[in-house]
Design an enzyme around this catalytic site. Structure first.
Site, PDB file in Angstrom:
ATOM      1  N   LYS A 150      -8.801   5.741 -19.191  1.00 52.79           N
ATOM      2  CA  LYS A 150      -9.134   6.250 -20.516  1.00 52.79           C
ATOM      3  C   LYS A 150      -7.923   6.126 -21.461  1.00 52.79           C
ATOM      4  O   LYS A 150      -7.544   5.024 -21.791  1.00 52.79           O
ATOM      5  CB  LYS A 150      -9.652   7.677 -20.382  1.00 52.79           C
ATOM      6  N   ARG A 157       0.842  -1.203   0.000  1.00 51.04           N
ATOM      7  CA  ARG A 157       0.000   0.000   0.000  1.00 51.04           C
ATOM      8  C   ARG A 157       0.873   1.247   0.000  1.00 51.04           C
ATOM      9  O   ARG A 157       0.562   2.247  -0.621  1.00 51.04           O
ATOM     10  CB  ARG A 157      -0.980   0.002   1.198  1.00 51.04           C
ATOM     11  N   TYR A 186     -17.093  15.834 -15.601  1.00 51.40           N
ATOM     12  CA  TYR A 186     -17.460  14.430 -15.475  1.00 51.40           C
ATOM     13  C   TYR A 186     -18.518  14.256 -14.373  1.00 51.40           C
ATOM     14  O   TYR A 186     -18.360  14.791 -13.273  1.00 51.40           O
ATOM     15  CB  TYR A 186     -16.192  13.625 -15.160  1.00 51.40           C
TER      16      TYR A 186
HETATM   17  C1  LIG Z   1     -13.722   8.747 -16.417  1.00 48.11           C
HETATM   18  C2  LIG Z   1     -13.353  10.064 -15.897  1.00 48.11           C
HETATM   19  C3  LIG Z   1     -13.118  10.257 -14.529  1.00 48.11           C
HETATM   20  C4  LIG Z   1     -13.303   9.138 -13.520  1.00 48.11           C
HETATM   21  O1  LIG Z   1     -12.368   8.124 -13.706  1.00 48.11           O
HETATM   22  P1  LIG Z   1     -12.645   6.572 -13.318  1.00 48.11           P
HETATM   23  O2  LIG Z   1     -11.378   5.914 -13.713  1.00 48.11           O
HETATM   24  O3  LIG Z   1     -13.826   6.133 -14.119  1.00 48.11           O
HETATM   25  O4  LIG Z   1     -12.909   6.529 -11.876  1.00 48.11           O
HETATM   26  C5  LIG Z   1     -12.724  11.514 -14.118  1.00 48.11           C
HETATM   27  N1  LIG Z   1     -12.571  12.529 -14.984  1.00 48.11           N
HETATM   28  C6  LIG Z   1     -12.795  12.380 -16.306  1.00 48.11           C
HETATM   29  C7  LIG Z   1     -12.594  13.543 -17.210  1.00 48.11           C
HETATM   30  C8  LIG Z   1     -13.196  11.149 -16.805  1.00 48.11           C
HETATM   31  O5  LIG Z   1     -13.429  11.012 -18.105  1.00 48.11           O
END
Ligand SMILES: *Cc1c(COP(=O)(O)O)cnc(C)c1O
Length: 385
Positions: free
Chosen positions: A200, A51, A103
């Site tokens: 992403k 951790r 988001y």
């Molecule tokens: C998807 C997304 C998040 C959240 O991320 P996760 O990995 O789904 O928890 C935050 N900000 C933006 C711009 C995103 O596209």
């Protein structure tokens, strides 16, 4: 040769240490261990408990830190874990200024959790810095933006915001998920903290959840380090390895996805059923000039409005190459319906004001053949009723 002198395409492929110094393995090893043996009292190999730190995670964290031009990076289990952890920097009574278009999960965090803990938020249109001057208060401690924003693709001038934040002793946080360090490096433009959903573009294959925080100042590094290991939403070794592998191809993926996006945005604009196309790379996008000043690319996210709500539903039902699915940034093209998916937690009134309505679709353009994608959209628009 110093790693810092290499171009970003090379640094993406070679990571921080790159492979394994002990065995010569080209791929950095996955250290699937929760704990580490101590040689003696008060001695450590540098690793104690995963951790706190794990060698695979460390390689990933050093890689993302170098790419963003920061001094330290932190890998989290998700993007939301990264954002939630950063908001532990603030306390009850603190006021935060936030992009009004962001988001949905981030909005939910602020509204459902942070507010309960005594924080106050002002949502403003960050395209115009005047709005910040108007909303700043004596207890403003943070500014949080997404640029380009999700899903309306509003562009914020990072440098202008940085200057304002610095003079007023405000922590300036940028969610850089949409452009990644390949196209945009907010720390170099004066931001204090960069955030990512690594799920992403960084991961890039729609197969792994991850989040990142990158900082440049020592004091901020110490604060985030404490929160990261204490709250504990850290990224597992195998997932670190998957994201490291993803990052190797970030450059070619971003280039190809952007190339496809430009073609699709222009094609969509020529369709009579399409009322409006929001893509930062279109020269008449109102954020085009600021984008050119602060980023080296426009990314591959397109939002567009179709004239009838029924047509939006028809497209979602009929796409075959493109998937009707949440998320973005991966090699596979995905189309989402913000009103019922990513932005469902935003109240209708606010959503409407922003332009997130029944006609709005958001397309994350992948690396497929662009003609296959265009043909898919064409047949989905025509489709059977
Ligand atoms: C998807 C997304 C998040 C959240 O991320 P996760 O990995 O789904 O928890 C935050 N900000 C933006 C711009 C995103 O596209």
């Amino acid at each position: 040769m110093k790693k810092e002198s290499l171009n970003i395409e090379t640094r993406l492929v070679h990571g921080s240490k790159g492979g394994d110094v002990h065995t010569g393995a080209i791929s950095f090893p996955i250290y699937q261990s929760a704990t580490f043996k101590h040689p003696a009292v008060n001695e450590s190999t540098g690793y104690d408990y995963s951790r706190v730190q794990n060698p695979t995670r460390e390689e990933l964290e050093n890689t993302i830190a170098a790419l963003e031009g920061g001094t330290a990076g932190f890998a989290f289990s998700t993007g939301m874990a990264a954002i939630a952890t950063v908001f532990h920097l603030f306390s009850s009574g603190d006021h935060i200024i936030v992009s009004d278009d962001l988001y949905g999960g981030t909005y939910r965090l602020f509204e459902e959790i942070c507010k309960k803990n005594g924080m106050e938020f002002s949502y403003i249109d960050t395209r115009n810095i005047e709005n910040v001057y108007q909303s700043v208060k004596s207890n403003t401690r943070g500014i949080f933006i997404e640029t380009p924003s999700n899903p309306m693709m509003k562009v914020t001038d990072i440098e202008a915001f940085s200057k304002f934040a610095k003079t007023n002793n405000i922590v300036f946080i940028v969610d850089n998920t949409f452009l990644t360090p390949y196209f945009q490096r907010p720390l170099a433009l004066g931001a204090d903290i960069v955030l990512h959903s690594g799920t992403k573009y960084l991961g890039g294959h729609n197969d792994t959840l991850a989040g990142f925080v990158v900082v440049k100042e020592e004091k901020m590094k110490e604060k985030i380090e404490l929160l990261h290991k204490t709250i504990g939403a850290v990224l597992a070794p195998f997932d670190c390895w998957l994201i490291l592998r993803g990052i190797k191809t970030l450059g070619i993926r971003m280039e190809k996805q952007q190339e496809n996006a430009i073609k699709i945005a222009n094609w969509l604009r020529g369709k009579e059923q399409v009322e409006k196309v929001y893509y930062v790379g279109l020269q008449d996008h109102e954020g085009y000039a600021v984008s050119q000043k602060q980023a080296t690319g426009f990314g591959a996210m397109i939002s567009f409005v179709v004239k009838k709500a029924a047509l939006a539903e028809k497209i979602l039902k009929n796409v075959k190459v493109i998937s009707f699915a949440e998320s973005l940034g991966g090699v596979e093209s995905l189309i989402t319906y913000p009103i019922t998916q990513t932005h469902a937690s935003i109240p209708e009134e606010i959503r409407k004001g922003l332009g997130i309505d029944e006609g709005l679709l958001r397309l994350s353009v992948g690396i497929e053949d662009v003609n296959d994608l265009i043909n898919d959209l064409e047949q989905a628009i025509k489709g059977e009723e």
